[in-house]
Design an enzyme around this catalytic site. Sequence first.
Site, PDB file in Angstrom:
ATOM      1  N   GLU A 148       0.939  -1.205   0.063  1.00 29.23           N
ATOM      2  CA  GLU A 148      -0.021   0.183  -0.097  1.00 29.23           C
ATOM      3  C   GLU A 148       0.772   1.070   0.182  1.00 29.23           C
ATOM      4  OE1 GLU A 148      -3.252  -0.129   2.681  1.00 29.23           O
ATOM      5  OE2 GLU A 148      -3.619  -2.338   2.380  1.00 29.23           O
ATOM      6  N   LEU A 149       0.715   2.033  -0.995  1.00 28.48           N
ATOM      7  CA  LEU A 149       1.523   3.054  -1.313  1.00 28.48           C
ATOM      8  C   LEU A 149       1.141   4.421  -0.683  1.00 28.48           C
ATOM      9  CD1 LEU A 149       2.667   2.334  -5.000  1.00 28.48           C
ATOM     10  CD2 LEU A 149       3.472   1.758  -2.840  1.00 28.48           C
TER      11      LEU A 149
END
Length: 82
Positions: free
Chosen positions: A17-18
């Site tokens: 998850e960026l």
Amino acid sequence: MQDYNYVWANCFEITLELSCCKYPPASELQKEWENNRESLLAFIEKVHIGVKGFVRDAVTGAGLDNATIAVAGIAHDITAGK
């Protein structure tokens, strides 16, 4: 699915998850790539560290199903697949 694959298929899946935004606008994707590029590339470089290959019988050369691989000093055995 990740837990199942890890336990039963010796497949280690991950989710990256960026950002905290699940659906960032397309206009922000380039910025997310730039913010995370070096970390992602460093992660990819480490992908092949570990055990990989085939477990074969020393005499016949036939593949061994469900062979347990133990490494001294590591408290987690790996079981070969089919």
